[in-house]
Design a protein around this motif. Sequence first.
Motif, PDB file in Angstrom:
ATOM      1  N   GLY A  62       0.691  -1.197   0.019  1.00  0.00           N
ATOM      2  CA  GLY A  62      -0.118  -0.098  -0.075  1.00  0.00           C
ATOM      3  C   GLY A  62       0.733   1.373  -0.059  1.00  0.00           C
ATOM      4  O   GLY A  62       0.223   2.203  -0.174  1.00  0.00           O
ATOM      5  N   ALA A  63       2.176   1.139   0.451  1.00  0.00           N
ATOM      6  CA  ALA A  63       2.957   2.101   0.284  1.00  0.00           C
ATOM      7  C   ALA A  63       3.105   2.824  -1.268  1.00  0.00           C
ATOM      8  O   ALA A  63       3.020   2.065  -2.109  1.00  0.00           O
ATOM      9  CB  ALA A  63       4.401   2.044   0.969  1.00  0.00           C
ATOM     10  N   SER A  64       3.581   4.133  -1.488  1.00  0.00           N
ATOM     11  CA  SER A  64       3.753   4.686  -2.539  1.00  0.00           C
ATOM     12  C   SER A  64       5.281   4.790  -2.774  1.00  0.00           C
ATOM     13  O   SER A  64       6.022   5.172  -2.122  1.00  0.00           O
ATOM     14  CB  SER A  64       3.130   5.999  -2.649  1.00  0.00           C
ATOM     15  N   VAL A  65       5.688   4.374  -4.207  1.00  0.00           N
ATOM     16  CA  VAL A  65       7.191   4.628  -4.374  1.00  0.00           C
ATOM     17  C   VAL A  65       7.115   5.239  -5.900  1.00  0.00           C
ATOM     18  O   VAL A  65       6.423   4.748  -6.803  1.00  0.00           O
ATOM     19  CB  VAL A  65       7.819   3.214  -4.361  1.00  0.00           C
ATOM     20  N   ALA A  66       8.039   6.105  -5.949  1.00  0.00           N
ATOM     21  CA  ALA A  66       8.206   6.743  -7.414  1.00  0.00           C
ATOM     22  C   ALA A  66       9.304   5.716  -8.243  1.00  0.00           C
ATOM     23  O   ALA A  66      10.372   5.744  -7.882  1.00  0.00           O
ATOM     24  CB  ALA A  66       8.630   8.360  -7.315  1.00  0.00           C
ATOM     25  N   VAL A  67       8.650   5.198  -9.159  1.00  0.00           N
ATOM     26  CA  VAL A  67       9.614   4.612 -10.165  1.00  0.00           C
ATOM     27  C   VAL A  67       9.662   5.291 -11.420  1.00  0.00           C
ATOM     28  O   VAL A  67       8.849   5.463 -12.375  1.00  0.00           O
ATOM     29  CB  VAL A  67       8.898   3.212 -10.382  1.00  0.00           C
ATOM     30  N   ASN A  68      10.957   5.935 -11.942  1.00  0.00           N
ATOM     31  CA  ASN A  68      11.353   6.759 -12.973  1.00  0.00           C
ATOM     32  C   ASN A  68      10.257   7.853 -12.897  1.00  0.00           C
ATOM     33  O   ASN A  68       9.695   8.235 -13.870  1.00  0.00           O
ATOM     34  CB  ASN A  68      11.044   5.949 -14.063  1.00  0.00           C
ATOM     35  N   GLY A  69       9.726   8.104 -11.566  1.00  0.00           N
ATOM     36  CA  GLY A  69       8.818   9.445 -11.516  1.00  0.00           C
ATOM     37  C   GLY A  69       7.430   8.907 -11.266  1.00  0.00           C
ATOM     38  O   GLY A  69       6.493  10.087 -11.222  1.00  0.00           O
ATOM     39  N   VAL A  70       7.005   7.827 -11.654  1.00  0.00           N
ATOM     40  CA  VAL A  70       5.738   7.209 -11.693  1.00  0.00           C
ATOM     41  C   VAL A  70       5.371   6.657 -10.282  1.00  0.00           C
ATOM     42  O   VAL A  70       5.787   5.839  -9.785  1.00  0.00           O
ATOM     43  CB  VAL A  70       5.762   5.991 -12.859  1.00  0.00           C
ATOM     44  N   CYS A  71       4.325   7.400  -9.524  1.00  0.00           N
ATOM     45  CA  CYS A  71       3.765   6.809  -8.351  1.00  0.00           C
ATOM     46  C   CYS A  71       3.358   5.411  -8.593  1.00  0.00           C
ATOM     47  O   CYS A  71       2.034   5.350  -9.209  1.00  0.00           O
ATOM     48  CB  CYS A  71       2.689   7.906  -7.794  1.00  0.00           C
ATOM     49  N   LEU A  72       3.763   4.546  -7.815  1.00  0.00           N
ATOM     50  CA  LEU A  72       3.322   2.968  -8.140  1.00  0.00           C
ATOM     51  C   LEU A  72       3.164   2.798  -6.530  1.00  0.00           C
ATOM     52  O   LEU A  72       3.679   3.202  -5.516  1.00  0.00           O
ATOM     53  CB  LEU A  72       4.202   2.205  -8.598  1.00  0.00           C
ATOM     54  N   THR A  73       2.196   1.738  -6.463  1.00  0.00           N
ATOM     55  CA  THR A  73       1.555   1.073  -5.026  1.00  0.00           C
ATOM     56  C   THR A  73       2.413   0.016  -4.835  1.00  0.00           C
ATOM     57  O   THR A  73       2.167  -0.904  -5.836  1.00  0.00           O
ATOM     58  CB  THR A  73       0.240   1.050  -5.065  1.00  0.00           C
ATOM     59  N   VAL A  74       2.905  -0.148  -3.623  1.00  0.00           N
ATOM     60  CA  VAL A  74       3.407  -1.546  -3.466  1.00  0.00           C
ATOM     61  C   VAL A  74       2.421  -2.593  -3.317  1.00  0.00           C
ATOM     62  O   VAL A  74       1.461  -2.476  -2.541  1.00  0.00           O
ATOM     63  CB  VAL A  74       4.334  -1.467  -2.116  1.00  0.00           C
ATOM     64  N   THR A  75       2.413  -3.844  -3.824  1.00  0.00           N
ATOM     65  CA  THR A  75       1.437  -4.858  -3.902  1.00  0.00           C
ATOM     66  C   THR A  75       1.918  -5.926  -3.113  1.00  0.00           C
ATOM     67  O   THR A  75       0.918  -6.576  -2.552  1.00  0.00           O
ATOM     68  CB  THR A  75       0.936  -5.273  -5.219  1.00  0.00           C
ATOM     69  N   SER A  76       3.198  -6.112  -3.284  1.00  0.00           N
ATOM     70  CA  SER A  76       3.752  -7.351  -2.025  1.00  0.00           C
ATOM     71  C   SER A  76       5.208  -6.951  -1.754  1.00  0.00           C
ATOM     72  O   SER A  76       5.973  -6.382  -2.620  1.00  0.00           O
ATOM     73  CB  SER A  76       3.652  -8.649  -2.762  1.00  0.00           C
ATOM     74  N   VAL A  77       5.790  -7.427  -0.554  1.00  0.00           N
ATOM     75  CA  VAL A  77       6.933  -7.421  -0.138  1.00  0.00           C
ATOM     76  C   VAL A  77       7.600  -8.811   0.103  1.00  0.00           C
ATOM     77  O   VAL A  77       6.706  -9.601   0.873  1.00  0.00           O
ATOM     78  CB  VAL A  77       7.176  -6.492   1.005  1.00  0.00           C
ATOM     79  N   ASP A  78       8.586  -9.253  -0.220  1.00  0.00           N
ATOM     80  CA  ASP A  78       9.058 -10.574   0.084  1.00  0.00           C
ATOM     81  C   ASP A  78       9.237 -10.688   1.496  1.00  0.00           C
ATOM     82  O   ASP A  78       9.460  -9.862   2.336  1.00  0.00           O
ATOM     83  CB  ASP A  78      10.373 -11.258  -1.036  1.00  0.00           C
ATOM     84  N   ASP A  79       9.498 -12.074   1.698  1.00  0.00           N
ATOM     85  CA  ASP A  79       9.835 -12.270   3.339  1.00  0.00           C
ATOM     86  C   ASP A  79      11.026 -11.734   3.524  1.00  0.00           C
ATOM     87  O   ASP A  79      11.145 -11.421   5.112  1.00  0.00           O
ATOM     88  CB  ASP A  79       9.789 -13.726   3.674  1.00  0.00           C
ATOM     89  N   GLU A  80      12.120 -11.384   2.956  1.00  0.00           N
ATOM     90  CA  GLU A  80      13.005 -10.821   3.466  1.00  0.00           C
ATOM     91  C   GLU A  80      13.194  -9.258   3.542  1.00  0.00           C
ATOM     92  O   GLU A  80      14.101  -8.713   3.797  1.00  0.00           O
ATOM     93  CB  GLU A  80      14.435 -11.133   2.327  1.00  0.00           C
ATOM     94  N   GLY A  81      12.041  -8.770   2.718  1.00  0.00           N
ATOM     95  CA  GLY A  81      11.915  -7.404   2.652  1.00  0.00           C
ATOM     96  C   GLY A  81      12.628  -6.625   1.749  1.00  0.00           C
ATOM     97  O   GLY A  81      12.989  -5.399   2.194  1.00  0.00           O
ATOM     98  N   SER A  82      13.104  -7.241   0.875  1.00  0.00           N
ATOM     99  CA  SER A  82      14.020  -6.552   0.031  1.00  0.00           C
ATOM    100  C   SER A  82      13.459  -6.382  -1.497  1.00  0.00           C
ATOM    101  O   SER A  82      14.062  -5.690  -2.280  1.00  0.00           O
ATOM    102  CB  SER A  82      15.558  -7.324  -0.098  1.00  0.00           C
ATOM    103  N   VAL A  83      12.421  -7.326  -1.950  1.00  0.00           N
ATOM    104  CA  VAL A  83      12.009  -7.324  -3.260  1.00  0.00           C
ATOM    105  C   VAL A  83      10.665  -6.754  -3.087  1.00  0.00           C
ATOM    106  O   VAL A  83       9.692  -7.644  -2.420  1.00  0.00           O
ATOM    107  CB  VAL A  83      12.119  -8.706  -3.970  1.00  0.00           C
ATOM    108  N   ALA A  84      10.103  -5.454  -3.750  1.00  0.00           N
ATOM    109  CA  ALA A  84       8.775  -5.137  -3.767  1.00  0.00           C
ATOM    110  C   ALA A  84       8.087  -5.221  -5.144  1.00  0.00           C
ATOM    111  O   ALA A  84       9.042  -5.017  -6.079  1.00  0.00           O
ATOM    112  CB  ALA A  84       8.841  -3.608  -3.496  1.00  0.00           C
ATOM    113  N   SER A  85       6.959  -5.644  -5.052  1.00  0.00           N
ATOM    114  CA  SER A  85       6.342  -5.817  -6.464  1.00  0.00           C
ATOM    115  C   SER A  85       5.301  -4.502  -6.670  1.00  0.00           C
ATOM    116  O   SER A  85       4.888  -4.110  -5.633  1.00  0.00           O
ATOM    117  CB  SER A  85       5.301  -7.019  -6.423  1.00  0.00           C
TER     118      SER A  85
END
Length: 207
Positions: A39-62
């Motif tokens: 649910g967090a917001s991250v700008a990817v190349n300036g595009v506001c995208l919503t995190v849909t999942s985070v892996d168990d290690e907390g390092s890969v976000a989708s």
Amino acid sequence: MFTGIIKGVFNIHRVVGKQDFMTIELKLDEGLCEGLEVGASVAVNGVCLTVTSVDDEGSVASFDVMQETLRATNLSGLQEGDQVNIERAARFGDEIGGHLLSGHVHDTVTVQDIIKSENNTTLVFSFDAGWQDYIQPKGYIALNGASLTVGETVDKGVFCVHLIPETLRQTTFGSIRKGNLVNLEIDSQTQAIVNTVKAYIKGQTFN
């Protein structure tokens, strides 16, 4: 909201493409992953995208990318291993080192030329002339999420920005090439002022 201060360049870990839809995975460093939740917001190349999942290690976000975003931005061309600019959403109390951004990209611009000197790099972009009134010399602009200052409007539909070595090091502009598409976000205050003046002049014309 974002500030246009890029926190780093990261590789696309995985891309899953579907009909008019795409899911991208990013492997982020420890600092950027701290407190990152679905649910967090991250700008990817300036595009506001919503995190849909985070892996168990907390390092890969989708992130899911829908049809309109694919149409209006350069995210549609991303492949595994490509590099992107990343910024986490601004928080109250953060220093605003750039200018306020929404992460809502207006269009893409094309790298027309790259002019290098010993300590400076100038990028020349061509763009849809419909945005001409909003791209003012010395005005704010966001390119791939980076807060930058317009150098000059070289010609109708052409403008340039001047970059210092630190900007090249911290963003994808260090490896940019002619012909690359770059996401453009117009400064919201500039857009509001220009639109207000246009509406006023139009109203005066018809009165």
